[in-house]
Design an enzyme around this catalytic site. Sequence first.
Site, PDB file in Angstrom:
ATOM      1  CB  ILE A 155      65.324  72.099  70.812  1.00  0.00           C
ATOM      2  CG1 ILE A 155      66.145  71.619  71.822  1.00  0.00           C
ATOM      3  CG2 ILE A 155      66.052  72.434  69.565  1.00  0.00           C
ATOM      4  CD1 ILE A 155      66.939  70.261  71.429  1.00  0.00           C
ATOM      5  CG  ASP A 174      54.494  68.269  71.257  1.00  0.00           C
ATOM      6  OD1 ASP A 174      54.133  67.261  72.124  1.00  0.00           O
ATOM      7  OD2 ASP A 174      55.635  68.581  71.217  1.00  0.00           O
ATOM      8  CB  CYS A 206      59.538  64.802  67.750  1.00  0.00           C
ATOM      9  SG  CYS A 206      59.986  63.853  66.281  1.00  0.00           S
ATOM     10  N   PRO A 207      61.882  63.568  69.613  1.00  0.00           N
ATOM     11  CG  PRO A 207      60.997  62.356  71.712  1.00  0.00           C
ATOM     12  CD  PRO A 207      60.796  63.556  70.900  1.00  0.00           C
ATOM     13  CB  THR A 233      68.916  70.500  64.417  1.00  0.00           C
ATOM     14  OG1 THR A 233      67.530  70.953  64.931  1.00  0.00           O
ATOM     15  CG2 THR A 233      69.504  71.305  63.395  1.00  0.00           C
ATOM     16  NE  ARG A 235      69.643  61.676  69.137  1.00  0.00           N
ATOM     17  CZ  ARG A 235      70.324  62.778  69.769  1.00  0.00           C
ATOM     18  NH1 ARG A 235      70.424  63.997  68.872  1.00  0.00           N
ATOM     19  NH2 ARG A 235      70.684  62.678  70.957  1.00  0.00           N
ATOM     20  CG  ASP A 259      73.665  69.695  63.602  1.00  0.00           C
ATOM     21  OD1 ASP A 259      74.774  69.726  63.064  1.00  0.00           O
ATOM     22  OD2 ASP A 259      73.263  69.352  64.875  1.00  0.00           O
ATOM     23  CD  GLU A 264      74.588  61.487  63.849  1.00  0.00           C
ATOM     24  OE1 GLU A 264      73.620  62.320  63.213  1.00  0.00           O
ATOM     25  OE2 GLU A 264      74.792  61.876  65.275  1.00  0.00           O
ATOM     26  CG  HIS A 296      74.999  65.303  66.338  1.00  0.00           C
ATOM     27  ND1 HIS A 296      74.324  63.963  66.408  1.00  0.00           N
ATOM     28  CD2 HIS A 296      74.509  66.191  67.191  1.00  0.00           C
ATOM     29  CE1 HIS A 296      73.637  64.197  67.167  1.00  0.00           C
ATOM     30  NE2 HIS A 296      73.491  65.282  67.973  1.00  0.00           N
TER      31      HIS A 296
HETATM   32  P1  NAI Z   1      62.015  67.766  74.664  1.00  0.00           P
HETATM   33  O1  NAI Z   1      61.716  66.547  75.414  1.00  0.00           O
HETATM   34  O2  NAI Z   1      61.919  69.063  75.292  1.00  0.00           O
HETATM   35  O3  NAI Z   1      60.900  68.155  73.351  1.00  0.00           O
HETATM   36  C1  NAI Z   1      60.668  67.000  72.602  1.00  0.00           C
HETATM   37  C2  NAI Z   1      59.075  67.150  72.254  1.00  0.00           C
HETATM   38  O4  NAI Z   1      58.596  66.337  71.175  1.00  0.00           O
HETATM   39  C3  NAI Z   1      57.997  67.182  73.532  1.00  0.00           C
HETATM   40  O5  NAI Z   1      57.083  68.438  73.296  1.00  0.00           O
HETATM   41  C4  NAI Z   1      57.301  65.770  73.040  1.00  0.00           C
HETATM   42  O6  NAI Z   1      55.909  65.924  73.451  1.00  0.00           O
HETATM   43  C5  NAI Z   1      57.538  65.900  71.339  1.00  0.00           C
HETATM   44  N1  NAI Z   1      57.066  64.514  70.781  1.00  0.00           N
HETATM   45  C6  NAI Z   1      57.483  63.357  71.209  1.00  0.00           C
HETATM   46  N2  NAI Z   1      56.849  62.251  70.677  1.00  0.00           N
HETATM   47  C7  NAI Z   1      56.098  63.070  69.432  1.00  0.00           C
HETATM   48  C8  NAI Z   1      55.679  62.704  68.265  1.00  0.00           C
HETATM   49  N3  NAI Z   1      55.456  61.432  67.938  1.00  0.00           N
HETATM   50  N4  NAI Z   1      55.317  63.580  67.506  1.00  0.00           N
HETATM   51  C9  NAI Z   1      55.391  64.615  67.570  1.00  0.00           C
HETATM   52  N5  NAI Z   1      55.996  65.379  68.878  1.00  0.00           N
HETATM   53  C10 NAI Z   1      56.434  64.405  69.574  1.00  0.00           C
HETATM   54  O7  NAI Z   1      63.391  67.459  74.003  1.00  0.00           O
HETATM   55  P2  NAI Z   1      64.373  68.668  73.323  1.00  0.00           P
HETATM   56  O8  NAI Z   1      65.368  68.954  74.386  1.00  0.00           O
HETATM   57  O9  NAI Z   1      63.744  69.755  72.710  1.00  0.00           O
HETATM   58  O10 NAI Z   1      65.151  67.781  72.297  1.00  0.00           O
HETATM   59  C11 NAI Z   1      64.575  67.335  71.194  1.00  0.00           C
HETATM   60  C12 NAI Z   1      65.367  66.499  70.444  1.00  0.00           C
HETATM   61  O11 NAI Z   1      66.368  67.163  69.759  1.00  0.00           O
HETATM   62  C13 NAI Z   1      66.241  65.395  71.183  1.00  0.00           C
HETATM   63  O12 NAI Z   1      65.212  64.113  71.475  1.00  0.00           O
HETATM   64  C14 NAI Z   1      67.301  65.172  70.484  1.00  0.00           C
HETATM   65  O13 NAI Z   1      67.061  63.891  69.787  1.00  0.00           O
HETATM   66  C15 NAI Z   1      67.644  66.354  69.699  1.00  0.00           C
HETATM   67  N6  NAI Z   1      68.763  66.960  70.068  1.00  0.00           N
HETATM   68  C16 NAI Z   1      69.646  67.512  69.079  1.00  0.00           C
HETATM   69  C17 NAI Z   1      70.915  68.099  69.399  1.00  0.00           C
HETATM   70  C18 NAI Z   1      71.923  68.426  68.464  1.00  0.00           C
HETATM   71  O14 NAI Z   1      73.071  68.849  68.779  1.00  0.00           O
HETATM   72  N7  NAI Z   1      71.814  68.478  67.070  1.00  0.00           N
HETATM   73  C19 NAI Z   1      71.238  68.449  70.766  1.00  0.00           C
HETATM   74  C20 NAI Z   1      70.329  67.944  71.675  1.00  0.00           C
HETATM   75  C21 NAI Z   1      69.238  67.403  71.303  1.00  0.00           C
END
Ligand code: NAI
Length: 333
Positions: A155, A174, A206-207, A233, A235, A259, A264, A296
Site C-alpha cells: 500500500i 521501512d 506499516c502494520p 490509513t 491502523r 481512515d 474504532e 475504515h
Molecule cells: P505490507 O506487509 O505489504 O507492507 C508493510 C510494510 O511496513 C513493509 O514494507 C514492512 O517492512 C514495513 N514495516 C514493518 N514494520 C515497520 C516499522 N517498524 N517501521 C517501518 N516500516 C515497517 O502491508 P500492506 O498490504 O501494505 O498493508 C499495510 C497496512 O495497511 C496493513 O498492516 C493494515 O494495517 C493496513 N490496511 C488498511 C486498510 C484500510 O482499509 N484502511 C486495508 C488493508 C490494510
Amino acid sequence: MKVLCFSTHEFEQRYLKRWEEYYNLNVVFVETKLNETVVQLARGFDCISCWASDDLSKPVLESLSELGIKMISLRSAGYSHLDLIKAKELGITVTRVPSYSPEAIAEHTLGLLMCINRKYPKAFQRVKDFNFTLDGLEGITIHGKTVGIIGAGQIGLAFARIMKGMGCAILINDVSPRSDIEEELSAHYVDLKTLLKRSDIISLHCPLNERTRHIINSETIELIKPTAFLLNTGRGGLIETQALISKLKKKELRGVGLDVYEYEEDVFFKDHSESGISDEGLLRLMGFPNVLITSHQGFFTKEALDNIAKTSLENIANFSQGKDILKENLLTL
Ligand code: NAI
C-alpha cells in the site's frame, strides 16, 4: 467442512455468496461479532471466517480450539486482532488475504489528502447553499512537496507511486529497505526522525505491532512540521490519540486525514446517528476543522471486496480438500 462466517456485513454478502457457490462450500453467515461471550456459536463448525474487528485473543482461541475449530480464515490482510502464537500452539491453521487491492487504499489516502488540503467537503456544502465565495478554502499545491511514507510495502508503495506522479519527492522509513524502489521512485530511505522532520505530507502504512504501536506519540509528533499533513490509513493504534489531540489543539498541524482510529472497534461499521457516540477522543478529533475522518473504508471498492471474498473462501476450500494453501496466505510465526 462446516464454516461459520462471523461479522458478515451487508456489503460483502453478495461477493461471499458468489464464491461460496463457486467453491461449493457450506457457509453459515452471521452478523455477530466474535468475542468471548458469543464464541459458543462456533460449536459444530470446523472453520470460522473472521473480519478485522473480531476478537481472536488467547481466551477466544482457546474456546474455539475446545469447540473443534481447525481453521480460521481472516478476511483481512492485517492480523493485529489475532494472537498468532496461541493459534499456532493450539494447532489452528490461520490464513489471511495478503493483498486485495493495495491501490484502493492508496487512492483513498490521496482522497483524504485532497479533501483536507482543498477542503472539498466544505466547498461542496457551500455551493449547495448557493454560497460561491472562496474565503477559507485555500490549499497548497502538492506538486514539489516532500512525502514521507512510513512502511513502504504494497500500500505504501502504491501511494508513493501516486505521489511521485504528482511531482513529489519521496522519503521512506521501512525496516526492510529496497534498492529497486529507491531507484524506481528516486526515493530516499531515512530514519523515522529525519522523515518526520522533513516531510510535508506523512502517511502511515506499516502494520500495527509492538514496535509500531504509537509510532506517532507525544515525542515523535513534536518532530513534525506545523505545516505538514498527517495521514493514517494503516491502523488506528499507530497514533497515540491524546498526542494527536494535543498537537492539533496547539494548531501545529496543517491537516489530518484518518481512515482508522485507535478505538474504532466499538464505533466504526455501525450507525450511531440516533444514539450519538461517547468516545471522547473521537468526538474531540471530529471537532477540529482540519481533521477528516472516514470509517475504515480504504479497502471499500468492488474489486477489493471481490478479492477478499474469493481469496478467503479459496483458502478454506484448499484447506478442506487437503490442498496446498498459497504460502503468502498462510500465517506463520
Ligand atoms: P505490507 O506487509 O505489504 O507492507 C508493510 C510494510 O511496513 C513493509 O514494507 C514492512 O517492512 C514495513 N514495516 C514493518 N514494520 C515497520 C516499522 N517498524 N517501521 C517501518 N516500516 C515497517 O502491508 P500492506 O498490504 O501494505 O498493508 C499495510 C497496512 O495497511 C496493513 O498492516 C493494515 O494495517 C493496513 N490496511 C488498511 C486498510 C484500510 O482499509 N484502511 C486495508 C488493508 C490494510
